[in-house]
Design an enzyme around this catalytic site. Structure first.
Site, PDB file in Angstrom:
ATOM      1  N   ASN A   1       4.593   1.946  -6.470  1.00  0.00           N
ATOM      2  CA  ASN A   1       4.247   3.049  -5.571  1.00  0.00           C
ATOM      3  C   ASN A   1       5.252   3.247  -4.440  1.00  0.00           C
ATOM      4  OD1 ASN A   1       2.721   0.474  -5.238  1.00  0.00           O
ATOM      5  ND2 ASN A   1       2.327   1.318  -3.208  1.00  0.00           N
TER       6      ASN A   1
ATOM      7  N   CYS B   1       3.601  -0.985   6.518  1.00  0.00           N
ATOM      8  CA  CYS B   1       3.808  -1.365   7.903  1.00  0.00           C
ATOM      9  C   CYS B   1       2.798  -0.655   8.800  1.00  0.00           C
ATOM     10  CB  CYS B   1       5.227  -0.976   8.296  1.00  0.00           C
ATOM     11  SG  CYS B   1       5.812  -1.779   9.764  1.00  0.00           S
TER      12      CYS B   1
HETATM   13  C1  LIG Z   1      -2.837   4.576  -4.652  1.00  0.00           C
HETATM   14  C2  LIG Z   1      -2.694   3.310  -5.425  1.00  0.00           C
HETATM   15  C3  LIG Z   1      -3.781   2.437  -5.616  1.00  0.00           C
HETATM   16  C4  LIG Z   1      -5.120   2.684  -4.970  1.00  0.00           C
HETATM   17  O1  LIG Z   1      -5.806   3.763  -5.521  1.00  0.00           O
HETATM   18  P1  LIG Z   1      -7.039   4.391  -4.715  1.00  0.00           P
HETATM   19  O2  LIG Z   1      -7.648   5.371  -5.653  1.00  0.00           O
HETATM   20  O3  LIG Z   1      -6.481   5.037  -3.504  1.00  0.00           O
HETATM   21  O4  LIG Z   1      -7.964   3.256  -4.409  1.00  0.00           O
HETATM   22  C5  LIG Z   1      -3.586   1.304  -6.379  1.00  0.00           C
HETATM   23  N1  LIG Z   1      -2.391   1.041  -6.945  1.00  0.00           N
HETATM   24  C6  LIG Z   1      -1.330   1.855  -6.793  1.00  0.00           C
HETATM   25  C7  LIG Z   1      -0.046   1.514  -7.468  1.00  0.00           C
HETATM   26  C8  LIG Z   1      -1.445   3.006  -6.026  1.00  0.00           C
HETATM   27  O5  LIG Z   1      -0.378   3.794  -5.861  1.00  0.00           O
END
Ligand SMILES: *Cc1c(COP(=O)(O)O)cnc(C)c1O
Length: 395
Positions: free
Chosen positions: A151, A324
């Site tokens: 991400n 952060c």
């Molecule tokens: C956004 C994200 C999550 C969390 O997902 P939510 O639906 O916001 O709980 C988990 N893993 C990755 C890689 C993400 O980008």
């Protein structure tokens, strides 16, 4: 003017998703568990959504559990594999250093409960080595959990190869595919994936809804006890509007995935080329094996937070790509894992493009970042020292 370049944080709901959702808010608001026909309309919509979602990743509808999002799916997948492992006396888990906190914090919890976890390093390219996964496997390993795409820096992991190894050694394989679903082609069977987490708001669906794919026969543990919804694996009245909208958003994203990826990747590469002209800067993560939308940079001699605030003044929504938050001074664990030293990691910028991004926007972003980086370096003591030969440039 506003340029939204933070699509890894969340995306705008698509018109298709909103249109799909509205009837289940305004009209068909029955409880899917009710026996009367009015409830059954909601039931049918949920089951149709399940089939749609399953079809988009090559799964069977019975292998899909709807959740409140990616975090819940990650928790349920990992805790389920841990429960299976514990029963078999296998208390070792393999993961890596650049996972999302939904995975890392769940693993930390398991460590307190007696599990040992191997956090594999990644190369400076931000990619886990398949050989490292294989070498880390012991006879006590019950789970390998490696994210599909990161991400922060957008790197895509060798999921198919890792899946193959796990399948051969009969070890459960989970992947947090929240950044990949709807953006990259996924086939859970061809890639030997046993469990996969996804979240609607990362592919133009609503927030607060997601799903867990769990291969047939895999025994899940419940995080939420109560009614018998989701075949007894996730209690609570279904989020019918959210589920229906998620399926519509996913179907749409998958439907034009190839064209979108091509167009967005061209803009990504335009941005990467433009930002690379900034002296003492570097792209984070592999340039090729990365999400079509992700641009992640480090700029020496500046603070990422200040950069974000000044970009905000120019109408650009971006992220430092770090976790952060809340006054924590720790830079991103992902940037540290790819070998960025603390000071450099603090000067990070993540831009994640949306489907409708344009060349004009990309060029405006490049101009703005150049301007702001210059400006900030103008009164950075660290930068002045570097320029005066006190200390050495790293980038
Ligand atoms: C956004 C994200 C999550 C969390 O997902 P939510 O639906 O916001 O709980 C988990 N893993 C990755 C890689 C993400 O980008």
């Amino acid at each position: 003017m506003r340029i939204y370049a933070d699509n890894a944080a969340t995306t705008r709901m698509s018109r298709t998703a909103i249109d799909a959702m509205m009837p289940f808010i305004e009209e068909y608001y029955g409880n899917p568990s009710s026996l009367y026909a009015f409830g059954q309309q909601a039931r049918e919509a949920v089951e149709e959504a399940r089939a749609t979602v399953a079809g988009c990743i090559g799964a069977d509808p019975r292998e899909i559990i709807f959740t409140s999002g990616g975090s819940e799916a990650d928790n349920q997948a990992i805790l389920s594999a841990a429960a299976i492992g514990r029963k078999a006396g296998k208390l070792h888990i393999i993961s890596d250093q650049i996972e999302h906190h939904a995975v890392l914090h769940t693993l930390k919890k398991l460590e307190k409960e007696g599990f040992s976890v191997t956090y594999l390093p990644v190369g400076t390219d931000g990619i886990v080595r398949v050989e490292d996964v294989e070498a880390a496997i012991t006879e006590n390993t019950c789970l390998v959990t490696i994210m599909y795409a990161n991400n922060e820096i957008g790197t895509i992991q060798p999921i198919r190869e890792i899946g193959e190894i796990c399948r051969k050694k009969n070890i459960l394989f989970h992947t947090d595919a929240v950044q990949a679903v709807g953006h990259l082609p996924i086939d859970v069977n061809a890639e030997s994936i046993d469990m996969l987490s996804a979240s609607a708001h990362k592919f133009h669906g609503p927030k607060g809804v997601g799903f867990l794919y769990a291969k047939k026969g895999l025994k899940l543990v419940n995080l939420i006890e109560g009614g018998a919804q989701e075949r007894g694996k996730r209690a609570g009245t279904e989020n019918v509007p959210g589920i229906v909208a998620m399926a519509a958003a996913l179907k749409e994203s998958v439907g034009h995935m190839e064209e979108t990826a091509k167009a967005v990747a061209a803009l990504r590469d335009r941005l990467i080329a433009g930002l690379s002209e900034i002296p003492h800067s570097a792209l984070n993560g592999d340039a090729v094996k990365r999400l079509p939308s992700n641009v992640s940079f480090c700029f020496e001699g500046i603070e990422g937070e200040s950069l974000l605030l000044l970009l905000d003044d120019k109408g650009i929504c971006a992220s430092s790509g770090s976790a952060c938050t809340s006054g924590s001074l720790d830079p991103s664990h992902v940037l540290l894992a790819i070998g960025r030293v603390h000071d450099v990691a603090h000067g990070s910028l993540r831009l994640t493009l949306g489907d409708g991004a344009t060349e004009e926007e990309a060029d405006y972003i490049i101009r703005s970042v150049k301007e702001v980086v210059d400006y900030l370096r103008g009164f950075s003591p660290v930068w002045r020292d570097l320029c005066n030969g006190k200390g050495t440039f790293i980038l």
